[in-house]
Each structure stands twice: as C-alpha cells, then as structure tokens.
Design an enzyme around this catalytic site. Structure first.
Site, PDB file in Angstrom:
ATOM      1  N   GLY A 145      -7.544 -14.801 -12.950  1.00 47.68           N
ATOM      2  CA  GLY A 145      -6.983 -15.382 -11.892  1.00 47.68           C
ATOM      3  C   GLY A 145      -7.988 -15.450 -10.734  1.00 47.68           C
ATOM      4  O   GLY A 145      -9.173 -15.122 -10.973  1.00 47.68           O
ATOM      5  N   TYR A 175       8.658  -9.094  -3.211  1.00 49.14           N
ATOM      6  CA  TYR A 175       7.383  -8.779  -3.651  1.00 49.14           C
ATOM      7  C   TYR A 175       6.862  -7.581  -2.943  1.00 49.14           C
ATOM      8  O   TYR A 175       6.363  -6.691  -3.594  1.00 49.14           O
ATOM      9  CB  TYR A 175       6.637 -10.224  -3.245  1.00 49.14           C
ATOM     10  CG  TYR A 175       5.214 -10.039  -3.557  1.00 49.14           C
ATOM     11  CD1 TYR A 175       4.272  -9.527  -2.432  1.00 49.14           C
ATOM     12  CD2 TYR A 175       4.823 -10.238  -4.845  1.00 49.14           C
ATOM     13  CE1 TYR A 175       2.899  -9.531  -2.991  1.00 49.14           C
ATOM     14  CE2 TYR A 175       3.333 -10.120  -5.041  1.00 49.14           C
ATOM     15  CZ  TYR A 175       2.496  -9.851  -4.152  1.00 49.14           C
ATOM     16  OH  TYR A 175       1.313  -9.713  -4.197  1.00 49.14           O
TER      17      TYR A 175
HETATM   18  O1  GFB Z   1      -0.121 -17.976   2.253  1.00 49.53           O
HETATM   19  P1  GFB Z   1       1.095 -18.459   2.922  1.00 49.53           P
HETATM   20  O2  GFB Z   1       1.965 -19.307   1.837  1.00 49.53           O
HETATM   21  O3  GFB Z   1       2.194 -17.225   2.832  1.00 49.53           O
HETATM   22  O4  GFB Z   1       1.010 -18.849   4.277  1.00 49.53           O
HETATM   23  P2  GFB Z   1       2.154 -15.749   3.824  1.00 49.53           P
HETATM   24  C1  GFB Z   1       2.126 -19.759   4.887  1.00 49.53           C
HETATM   25  C2  GFB Z   1       1.609 -20.100   6.301  1.00 49.53           C
HETATM   26  O5  GFB Z   1       1.121 -21.213   6.198  1.00 49.53           O
HETATM   27  C3  GFB Z   1       2.905 -20.376   6.853  1.00 49.53           C
HETATM   28  C4  GFB Z   1       1.794 -22.255   6.810  1.00 49.53           C
HETATM   29  O6  GFB Z   1       2.788 -20.110   8.667  1.00 49.53           O
HETATM   30  C5  GFB Z   1       3.151 -21.599   6.548  1.00 49.53           C
HETATM   31  O7  GFB Z   1       3.997 -22.555   7.623  1.00 49.53           O
HETATM   32  N1  GFB Z   1       1.815 -23.336   5.880  1.00 49.53           N
HETATM   33  C6  GFB Z   1       1.589 -24.631   6.316  1.00 49.53           C
HETATM   34  C7  GFB Z   1       1.828 -23.559   4.516  1.00 49.53           C
HETATM   35  N2  GFB Z   1       1.341 -25.684   5.367  1.00 49.53           N
HETATM   36  C8  GFB Z   1       1.700 -24.845   4.140  1.00 49.53           C
HETATM   37  C9  GFB Z   1       1.795 -25.434   2.779  1.00 49.53           C
HETATM   38  O8  GFB Z   1       1.714 -26.469   2.304  1.00 49.53           O
HETATM   39  N3  GFB Z   1       1.991 -24.233   2.200  1.00 49.53           N
HETATM   40  C10 GFB Z   1       2.190 -22.818   2.320  1.00 49.53           C
HETATM   41  N4  GFB Z   1       2.192 -21.942   1.317  1.00 49.53           N
HETATM   42  N5  GFB Z   1       1.977 -22.525   3.578  1.00 49.53           N
HETATM   43  C11 GFB Z   1       2.351 -14.690   1.776  1.00 49.53           C
HETATM   44  C12 GFB Z   1       3.383 -13.669   1.170  1.00 49.53           C
HETATM   45  O9  GFB Z   1       2.939 -14.822   3.121  1.00 49.53           O
HETATM   46  O10 GFB Z   1       0.999 -13.982   1.826  1.00 49.53           O
HETATM   47  C13 GFB Z   1       2.814 -13.491  -0.447  1.00 49.53           C
HETATM   48  O11 GFB Z   1       4.633 -14.393   0.909  1.00 49.53           O
HETATM   49  C14 GFB Z   1       1.564 -12.826  -0.205  1.00 49.53           C
HETATM   50  O12 GFB Z   1       3.720 -12.611  -0.837  1.00 49.53           O
HETATM   51  C15 GFB Z   1       0.587 -13.653   0.471  1.00 49.53           C
HETATM   52  O13 GFB Z   1       1.473 -11.659   0.414  1.00 49.53           O
HETATM   53  C16 GFB Z   1      -0.734 -13.206   0.700  1.00 49.53           C
HETATM   54  O14 GFB Z   1       0.619 -15.404   4.476  1.00 49.53           O
HETATM   55  O15 GFB Z   1       3.454 -16.348   4.954  1.00 49.53           O
END
Ligand code: GFB
Length: 316
Positions: free
Chosen positions: A27, A140
């Site tokens: 990974g 999680y």
């Molecule tokens: O990395 P991410 O998905 O998770 O980031 P978290 C989310 C942020 O990116 C939010 C914005 O503010 C979303 O609104 N964003 C914008 C997007 N466009 C997109 C998109 O196309 N895809 C995604 N994924 N986000 C995670 C935890 O939280 O952090 C996990 O849920 C883990 O468990 C990870 O800890 C490191 O930062 O919000």
C-alpha cells in the site's frame, strides 16, 4: 544490504526469523518501507486463524502494521460498518499474533482522525481519548483508538515494546486513486486527469474551506523506520508537518501541476467533513529537530507524475 533473516538458536534447532514484516506492504506507506517481508490484502488478517497461522509460520522479529481498511471522507461515510469491523478485527488479530509469536517490536498505525472533534487545538498525543470523534469517521476512529488501548494493555501485562504512530493525511505514489472512496489528494488528481482528458469541468466536493495537514508517504516511511529503531514510549507519537492548507489551495496546486486550463466546479452539495484537525508535532521535533519534510508542492508533483505514468495499473 543487511539480510532480512536472523538465526534464532533454540537448543540444537536454528530457526530463521525475518527481521521485519510489513502488513499492508503493497500500500501507500508499506511500499515505501525499506526491506522486510511485505504482505498485501490477499492475506485476510480479519480472520484470526489465517492471521495466527501466518505468524506461526513466519515468526517475524519486528512488525510494521500498516494494513487497514482505509478510505477518504466518502468511503468512511458510506461504509461505516465495514470500516469498524474490518479495522477492529485486523488490529486485534495482528497485535495478539505478535504477542503470541514473540514479536519484539511492533509499530501500529493510527491517524489524526482518531482525535476528538471538539477539543482544544492543536491536537497533541495526550488528547486521543478525550471525546467523540467526528461523525464522518467515528467507526474507523474508535477501531483505531482500540489498537492504542490494546497496545497499552499488552505493554502493561506482557511488558512488550509495542508502539503506535499518528500520521496526518498521507499521500503519495501507490495510493488508491478511487473517485468515490479515495482520499482527497488521489481522488482529485484522478478527477483532474479525466477532466483534462475529456475536456470537461473539474468537479470538487464541498466549499474548499476545510483545512488539512498532508504528509508525503516517503517521509512517513523514514519516520516509521526511525520509530522502529528508537521510539519505545507507551504514548503514541504524531507524525506531522504541522502545516495546514485549505482544500481550495490544494486544488490550485493540482491544477498547476496538471496544467489544467478548464473550469473548476465546487459541488457544495457534497460533504466538507471535519473542518480542521491541526496537530502539534513538537514531540516528533524534540527527537528529530533536523528532519526535512517533503513540501506539498514537490510531493504533489511526484505523485502526479507517478499517477500519469502508472495510470493503467494503479489502484482506482
Ligand atoms: O482525505 P479526505 O477524503 O478525508 O478529505 P478527511 C476530505 C476533504 O476533502 C473534505 C474535500 O473537506 C472534502 O470536502 N474534498 C473535495 C474531497 N473533493 C473531494 C473528493 O473528490 N474526494 C474526497 N475524498 N474529498 C479522512 C478520514 O478524513 O482522513 C479517514 O475519514 C482517514 O478515516 C483520513 O483518517 C486520513 O481528511 O476528511
């Protein structure tokens, strides 16, 4: 290069034991850890029998445990049951097998999303259990918190030198570039790539206002190798640059490195998730004051170059 095998003499019997086993070895972080036996998700660590027999056969001396059911905001919101069950089973089985088969040092991965949502910032190691995590990822977060609890209990009862690290949002080559369940950086790199290729708008979730701290996978691997050799405390240690950036500015950097000239559309009906999770890295810096972090600009360029040249074969 130091062989990965160590001979253990038990009476007349000479047992070859691998120095290092990396779970989740194929990974994002696992591929960057140098050396060691690397196992991928083809070995179902949720199954205690499979996990036990693998450790019985392998008898590793040290373990870096990266294997987990991970995903971005979308994945965590849509798959809450799986994120709890898979992670609580994987961690519980791996930590118990490490104990049962004499693993000397274990490094287990948590994440800054384990911290409480409503707590005084910045986040420090002592605040892990001080309240409810953010609603988008509590399953999680609690499963990962229980790994910290299991490690603390095993240190006390069995006097084992098992530790855990708390990285911020990790990104880099070999990530999962899935459009729905991936983390923000890999998902947006993939979306921007398709928007450029198909001459369509680049659609981004939310308002762009949330703040995040990103750390490059190679840096996490180097810091993890240091933790394996040098960090022996019960308390986890945060792996962070302590530099926050808005999602809007991350989009700006991706657009620049992708040389995207089209329209960026903000899908305000999509979730923003937690507003911020600012972490304090002073503990890490007290040990490694001269550690050179890869800048987000440089890390994004390397990740995008890797994605473009591995588009057909990468996880997405
Ligand atoms: O990395 P991410 O998905 O998770 O980031 P978290 C989310 C942020 O990116 C939010 C914005 O503010 C979303 O609104 N964003 C914008 C997007 N466009 C997109 C998109 O196309 N895809 C995604 N994924 N986000 C995670 C935890 O939280 O952090 C996990 O849920 C883990 O468990 C990870 O800890 C490191 O930062 O919000």
């Amino acid at each position: 290069m130091k062989s990965n095998m160590e001979i253990l003499d038990v009476g007349e019997v000479h047992i070859e034991r691998p120095r290092l086993l990396v779970t989740g070895g194929r990974g994002l972080v696992g591929t960057q850890i140098s050396g060691g036996i690397k196992i991928g998700s083809n070995l179902d660590l949720r199954d205690s029998k499979i996990c036990d027999s693998f450790f019985n056969d392998t008898r590793p001396i040290n373990v870096v445990h990266c294997a987990a059911k991970v995903g971005g905001l979308g994945g965590n919101i849509n798959l809450k049951g799986e994120f709890f069950y898979d992670n609580i089973m994987i961690n519980t089985n791996v930590i118990e097998s490490c104990r049962k088969y004499g693993v000397r040092k274990l490094v287990c991965f948590l994440s800054t999303c384990v911290f409480p949502d409503k707590v005084e910032y910045p986040l420090t190691e002592k605040k892990v259990h001080l309240g409810e995590p953010h609603n988008s990822n509590y399953p999680y977060a609690y499963a990962k918190r229980m790994a910290d609890v299991q490690i603390r209990a095993y240190r006390e009862q069995y006097d084992l030198n098992y530790v855990s690290v708390i990285p911020t949002n990790i990104y880099g080559p070999n990530d999962n570039f899935n459009l729905e369940n991936g983390h923000v950086i890999p998902s947006l790199i993939h979306k921007c790539y398709l928007a450029k290729k198909n001459n369509t708008p680049f659609k981004v979730w939310g308002s762009g206002k949330p703040l995040r701290e990103f750390i490059y996978s190679e840096d996490v691997a180097k810091l993890t190798e240091w933790v394996l050799e040098n960090y022996n405390e019960e308390e986890p240690i945060i792996l962070s640059t302590s530099e926050e950036i808005s999602i809007r500015d991350v989009v700006g950097l991706i657009v620049k490195h992708m040389d995207f000239k089209g329209k960026v559309i903000w899908e305000e009906d999509k979730p923003d998730g937690q507003y911020r999770k600012p972490s304090d890295n002073s503990k890490l810096m007290s040990y490694l004051p001269d550690f050179k972090f890869t800048s987000l600009d440089e890390g994004l360029k390397k990740t995008i170059d890797w994605f473009v040249s591995n588009y057909e074969s990468c996880r997405k």
